[in-house]
Motif scaffolding. Sequence first.
Motif, mmCIF file in Angstrom:
data_model
loop_
_atom_site.group_PDB
_atom_site.id
_atom_site.type_symbol
_atom_site.label_atom_id
_atom_site.label_comp_id
_atom_site.label_asym_id
_atom_site.label_seq_id
_atom_site.Cartn_x
_atom_site.Cartn_y
_atom_site.Cartn_z
ATOM 1 N N PHE A 88 11.081 17.199 8.063
ATOM 2 C CA PHE A 88 11.093 18.651 7.822
ATOM 3 C C PHE A 88 10.410 19.342 9.001
ATOM 4 O O PHE A 88 10.941 20.295 9.592
ATOM 5 N N GLU A 89 9.254 18.804 9.357
ATOM 6 C CA GLU A 89 8.459 19.373 10.447
ATOM 7 C C GLU A 89 9.241 19.390 11.763
ATOM 8 O O GLU A 89 9.144 20.336 12.542
ATOM 9 N N ASN A 90 10.001 18.329 11.982
ATOM 10 C CA ASN A 90 10.768 18.237 13.224
ATOM 11 C C ASN A 90 11.830 19.314 13.361
ATOM 12 O O ASN A 90 12.328 19.568 14.450
ATOM 13 N N ARG A 91 12.208 19.894 12.250
ATOM 14 C CA ARG A 91 13.324 20.849 12.291
ATOM 15 C C ARG A 91 12.881 22.287 12.077
ATOM 16 O O ARG A 91 13.694 23.165 11.765
ATOM 17 N N ILE A 92 11.591 22.538 12.239
ATOM 18 C CA ILE A 92 11.067 23.885 11.988
ATOM 19 C C ILE A 92 11.814 24.953 12.787
ATOM 20 O O ILE A 92 12.228 25.981 12.242
ATOM 21 N N ALA A 97 15.510 29.509 12.953
ATOM 22 C CA ALA A 97 16.590 30.243 13.617
ATOM 23 C C ALA A 97 17.801 30.438 12.701
ATOM 24 O O ALA A 97 18.390 31.529 12.653
ATOM 25 N N HIS A 98 18.177 29.397 11.956
ATOM 26 C CA HIS A 98 19.449 29.466 11.221
ATOM 27 C C HIS A 98 19.367 29.106 9.749
ATOM 28 O O HIS A 98 20.403 29.050 9.079
ATOM 29 N N GLY A 99 18.194 28.834 9.235
ATOM 30 C CA GLY A 99 18.077 28.438 7.835
ATOM 31 C C GLY A 99 18.437 26.980 7.619
ATOM 32 O O GLY A 99 18.738 26.259 8.564
ATOM 33 N N LEU A 161 13.831 30.053 3.725
ATOM 34 C CA LEU A 161 14.452 31.380 3.593
ATOM 35 C C LEU A 161 13.553 32.468 4.179
ATOM 36 O O LEU A 161 14.021 33.344 4.919
ATOM 37 N N LEU A 162 12.257 32.386 3.880
ATOM 38 C CA LEU A 162 11.330 33.384 4.431
ATOM 39 C C LEU A 162 11.240 33.260 5.948
ATOM 40 O O LEU A 162 11.280 34.267 6.675
ATOM 41 N N ALA A 163 11.111 32.044 6.442
ATOM 42 C CA ALA A 163 11.013 31.843 7.887
ATOM 43 C C ALA A 163 12.255 32.379 8.590
ATOM 44 O O ALA A 163 12.170 33.065 9.608
#
Lengths: 193, 193
Positions: A88-92, A97-99, A161-163
């Motif tokens: 999860f962390e790797n894909r922050i 950028a795109h959800g 979603l918030l990010a």
Amino acid sequence: MAGTEKRGSLIRAADSLFHRNGFEHTSIADIAAAARVPLGNVYYYFKTRGELVRSVTDHRLASVRARRAEWDALASPRDRLLAYVKSFENRIDEFTAHGCPAGGLCLEANKVGGPIARDAASVFRESLQWLGTQFRAMGLSDRQARANAAQILSGRQGSVLLANTFKDPKFIRLEIARLKKWLGDMPAGNERK
Amino acid sequence: MAGTEKRGSLIRAADSLFHRNGFEHTSIADIAAAARVPLGNVYYYFKTRGELVRSVTDHRLASVRARRAEWDALASPRDRLLAYVKSFENRIDEFTAHGCPAGGLCLEANKVGGPIARDAASVFRESLQWLGTQFRAMGLSDRQARANAAQILSGRQGSVLLANTFKDPKFIRLEIARLKKWLGDMPAGNERK
DNA sequence: GTCTATAGGCAGATAGAC
DNA sequence: GTCTATCTGCCTATAGAC
């Protein structure tokens, strides 16, 4: 470029465009252009648009299964869960950028309905099962394991979603920090395997 | 039906259709039919589709502001937060069936981009501010208040996405139970106003 | 197997009678 | 202010040459 390779690059192009621009907002022409395949040729590989969409969801499902298979090789359920958090962390940045591809597809599919909705949900369904399995392996009751699995997936989707909405990774970072602390605090006892 | 009433019923029809079917998947013709207004007449009230969409987001923003204004009349921040949770609880069935209007709009807007994305985010932005204000009033640091606000909104959105995807309200119920327990456990001390 | 041209349908938007 | 008819453009899908 061999025939099968063309099919594959169409699926990958569609996958990427669905993630970036949404599944409804992406036309066959967009996909063909991104994959550098002439428009009409797409229909040699996929009889309808729905079939292409279906192939993309199959492709995504296969890739999350492959990732989980790697985690399943780890020794303890805690390690497996930490690997999940790590990925999860790797894909922050991507998620900011795109959800989340799976979350976005579920939401779009929930609106339009039809067979796509079932395919989209299966990524979530398998995630919940896998997470639940880890918590049961840590000795939690079935009820607690399910609740924890739902909380993790739900927290993940909400924070993404918030990010994505605010284009700010801090919402995901907050969620990950909470997750790590929580897993660290959990009693290790009763672990099997 | 007076002129202004027609405008209002177009907005309400669009609001409902956007919620149920998504904003991209809803045509002007659908909205006109639902509001029982002839297609061409829509353009007397809204110059473009974008203007209609904008009016819907304004309408939604006004309605969440009105709801918060009621909660602000309550005596303590804990009461106000419980009112927030209660209103979440009241909409479980609606959210399970069609998702959260604000969350769905944000996600769609994130995909298409443009001015709509900013409007969609403002509902979230104001929610975060309001939630943060309540936690600060309970004596929490600014940092903790923001983190709690993010966690509540994120948990809400995530649980609604799962409930909507699986058409099962239990995901929202779990989240609400966790929320109530959490608010019940929080020290009441240091409250101002 | 590959590609061009195009059919057919539906969307947003406009013209203009009433 | 209201409504019908229609223009324009994009989308999915197909026909048919190569």
